[in-house]
Design an enzyme around this catalytic site. Structure first.
Site, short mmCIF file in Angstrom:
data_model
loop_
_atom_site.label_atom_id
_atom_site.label_comp_id
_atom_site.label_asym_id
_atom_site.label_seq_id
_atom_site.Cartn_x
_atom_site.Cartn_y
_atom_site.Cartn_z
N TYR A 1 -0.61 2.83 8.69
CA TYR A 1 -0.45 1.45 9.14
C TYR A 1 -1.02 0.48 8.11
O TYR A 1 -0.34 -0.46 7.68
CB TYR A 1 -1.15 1.27 10.49
CG TYR A 1 -0.93 -0.08 11.12
CD1 TYR A 1 0.30 -0.42 11.68
CD2 TYR A 1 -1.95 -1.03 11.16
CE1 TYR A 1 0.50 -1.66 12.26
CE2 TYR A 1 -1.76 -2.28 11.75
CZ TYR A 1 -0.53 -2.59 12.30
OH TYR A 1 -0.33 -3.82 12.87
N SER B 1 1.02 0.30 4.96
CA SER B 1 2.30 -0.41 5.12
C SER B 1 2.08 -1.92 5.10
O SER B 1 2.89 -2.67 4.56
CB SER B 1 3.00 0.02 6.41
OG SER B 1 2.35 -0.51 7.56
N LYS B 2 0.96 -2.37 5.68
CA LYS B 2 0.69 -3.80 5.72
C LYS B 2 0.20 -4.31 4.36
O LYS B 2 0.56 -5.42 3.94
CB LYS B 2 -0.35 -4.10 6.82
CG LYS B 2 0.13 -3.73 8.23
CD LYS B 2 1.41 -4.44 8.62
CE LYS B 2 1.78 -4.27 10.08
NZ LYS B 2 3.06 -4.89 10.42
N1 LIG Z 1 -0.78 -6.70 18.43
C1 LIG Z 1 -1.66 -6.68 17.46
O1 LIG Z 1 -2.87 -6.58 17.72
C2 LIG Z 1 -1.21 -6.81 16.03
C3 LIG Z 1 -2.16 -7.15 15.07
C4 LIG Z 1 -1.77 -7.31 13.74
C5 LIG Z 1 -0.44 -7.15 13.40
N2 LIG Z 1 0.47 -6.80 14.35
C6 LIG Z 1 1.87 -6.67 13.92
O2 LIG Z 1 2.67 -7.61 14.58
C7 LIG Z 1 4.03 -7.18 14.62
C8 LIG Z 1 4.58 -7.38 16.01
O3 LIG Z 1 3.96 -6.49 16.91
P1 LIG Z 1 3.54 -6.87 18.39
O4 LIG Z 1 2.06 -6.81 18.45
O5 LIG Z 1 4.24 -8.10 18.82
O6 LIG Z 1 4.03 -5.59 19.22
P2 LIG Z 1 5.40 -5.20 19.93
O7 LIG Z 1 5.57 -6.05 21.13
O8 LIG Z 1 5.34 -3.75 20.10
O9 LIG Z 1 6.50 -5.60 18.88
C9 LIG Z 1 7.03 -4.73 17.93
C10 LIG Z 1 8.50 -5.03 17.78
O10 LIG Z 1 9.04 -4.19 16.76
C11 LIG Z 1 10.29 -3.72 17.19
N3 LIG Z 1 10.60 -2.44 16.55
C12 LIG Z 1 9.82 -1.34 16.51
N4 LIG Z 1 10.47 -0.33 15.88
C13 LIG Z 1 11.69 -0.82 15.52
C14 LIG Z 1 12.83 -0.26 14.88
N5 LIG Z 1 12.85 1.02 14.47
N6 LIG Z 1 13.92 -1.05 14.68
C15 LIG Z 1 13.91 -2.33 15.11
N7 LIG Z 1 12.88 -2.91 15.74
C16 LIG Z 1 11.77 -2.16 15.95
C17 LIG Z 1 10.16 -3.58 18.69
O11 LIG Z 1 11.40 -3.70 19.33
P3 LIG Z 1 12.27 -2.47 19.94
O12 LIG Z 1 11.29 -1.50 20.51
O13 LIG Z 1 13.13 -3.14 20.95
O14 LIG Z 1 13.04 -1.94 18.79
C18 LIG Z 1 9.29 -4.77 19.05
O15 LIG Z 1 10.09 -5.90 19.32
C19 LIG Z 1 4.01 -5.72 14.15
O16 LIG Z 1 4.45 -5.66 12.82
C20 LIG Z 1 2.53 -5.36 14.23
O17 LIG Z 1 2.19 -4.38 13.29
C21 LIG Z 1 0.12 -6.64 15.67
#
Ligand SMILES: NC(=O)c1ccc[n+]([C@@H]2O[C@H](COP(=O)([O-])OP(=O)(O)OC[C@H]3O[C@@H](n4cnc5c(N)ncnc54)[C@H](OP(=O)(O)O)[C@@H]3O)[C@@H](O)[C@H]2O)c1
Lengths: 253, 72
Positions: free
Chosen positions: A156, A159-160
């Site tokens: 993870y 990748s970031k």
């Molecule tokens: N939540 C945190 O604490 C946090 C902190 C720092 C960074 N982030 C980053 O923020 C971003 C958004 O995450 P989130 O926290 O909002 O969680 P999330 O609700 O799980 O969102 C992730 C999104 O990615 C999509 N996705 C996953 N695999 C995919 C694939 N193979 N093809 C197309 N779409 C895909 C999912 O949609 P489907 O399942 O419908 O495909 C979902 O809409 C991510 O990059 C995450 O690493 C999150």
């Protein structure tokens, strides 16, 4: 009234728009006047999100970004059906929590495909002639994990960090074409990924320790979407190649 | 999967000798039963059995046998 973050009629592609920060960003940008093009795998979720968007002319596509080889074709289809893009937000991402001994190449690749390779491939595809309008703004959702290490977070974090490094390079490469490229780096935000982190943390003490350092508490998706909308707008025209931290105080404490 | 195969897989996952894993061994008595090992067990269930287990399931494991029973 003057609106600094005006996105009227800007066409914005948002991956991972089916939930979390992607969905929130779609909603906010639609309120600011943008036409949203959403992409993710879960159609029922995309339909739900589409219903919550303001204005008309939005569209969604069901696509699995693991199919990196098909992205170029996918973007061509989007541009031919929706027109040239003004913004791209990469919110698609998967968390990965794995000790090194279980981190086989196929697992590492699966994380890189969605979090990183697809990010670069979409940028490569949308920055071709006629696929974007002058002033295109690209925002990747990275994470503070790009700057902070933790056991089991190798795939993870890498990748970031790759996203962060990429925007520094592409910002310089693409500025002649009037394209800006940035990442935002959130700490823990209240989404499905956060829930998954709690479920997998093995020992919930780890989560408690992290939260004590993030002294403003758990972030909400809108806290990140506000910054993304700003970066997409012309108000941010002097910002490129940056990794912007949104962490409730965590990195500085 | 036979019981021997399960123990072999679990020992590999936990990075421990098979001989240390008796069915009635209390997990709390194993030095290696820390957050990293617990996480390795979570990932092993996902990889080998397609099962999503959570931190709550982990807390409910008391003996080695509790883990073996879920490995199917
Ligand atoms: N939540 C945190 O604490 C946090 C902190 C720092 C960074 N982030 C980053 O923020 C971003 C958004 O995450 P989130 O926290 O909002 O969680 P999330 O609700 O799980 O969102 C992730 C999104 O990615 C999509 N996705 C996953 N695999 C995919 C694939 N193979 N093809 C197309 N779409 C895909 C999912 O949609 P489907 O399942 O419908 O495909 C979902 O809409 C991510 O990059 C995450 O690493 C999150």
């Amino acid at each position: 009234m003057f609106n600094m973050v005006d996105l009227t009629d800007k066409k914005i592609l948002i991956t991972g728009a089916s939930s979390g920060m992607g969905a929130e960003t779609a909603r906010l940008c639609s309120k600011l006047g943008a036409k949203i093009v959403m992409a993710a795998r879960r159609e029922e979720k995309l339909i739900e999100v589409e219903k919550t968007l303001e204005g008309s002319g939005h569209k969604y596509y069901v696509f699995d970004l693991s199919n990196v080889e098909q992205i170029e074709h996918f973007i061509k289809q989007i541009v031919s059906e929706c027109g040239a893009l003004d913004g791209f937000v990469h919110s698609a991402g998967i968390g990965s929590t794995r000790p090194l001994k279980l981190l086989k190449p196929n697992v590492l690749k699966a994380v890189m495909d969605v979090n990183y390779f697809s990010f670069v491939e979409i940028i490569r595809s949308i920055t071709k002639r006629n696929c974007y309008n002058s002033g295109l703004s690209i925002v990747g959702i990275s994470s503070i994990a790009s700057q902070q290490g933790n056991q089991t977070k190798t795939a993870y974090s890498a990748s970031k960090a790759a996203m962060d490094a990429t925007v520094r390079c592409l910002a310089k490469e693409l500025h002649r074409n009037k394209i800006r490229v940035n990442t935002v780096n959130p700490a823990l935000i209240n989404t499905d990924i956060y829930q998954e982190f709690l479920d997998n943390s093995g020992d919930s003490e780890d989560a408690k320790i992290i939260m004590s350092r993030q002294y403003m508490g758990l972030g909400e998706p809108i806290d990140v979407s506000n910054m993304i909308a700003y970066l997409l707008s012309d108000a941010a025209k002097f910002i490129t190649g940056s990794n912007i931290v949104l962490d409730g105080g965590r990195l500085s404490s | 999967m036979t019981i021997e195969e399960k123990i072999e897989l679990l020992a590999e996952t936990m990075d421990i000798e098979e001989s240390e894993l008796q069915a009635d061994t209390a997990l709390a008595d194993l030095d290696c039963w820390d957050s990293m090992t617990k996480l390795s067990v979570i990932v092993m269930f996902d990889d080998e059995f397609g099962k999503k287990i959570t931190s709550t399931d982990i807390k409910e494991f008391v003996t080695v046998n509790d883990i073996l029973n879920k490995m199917e």
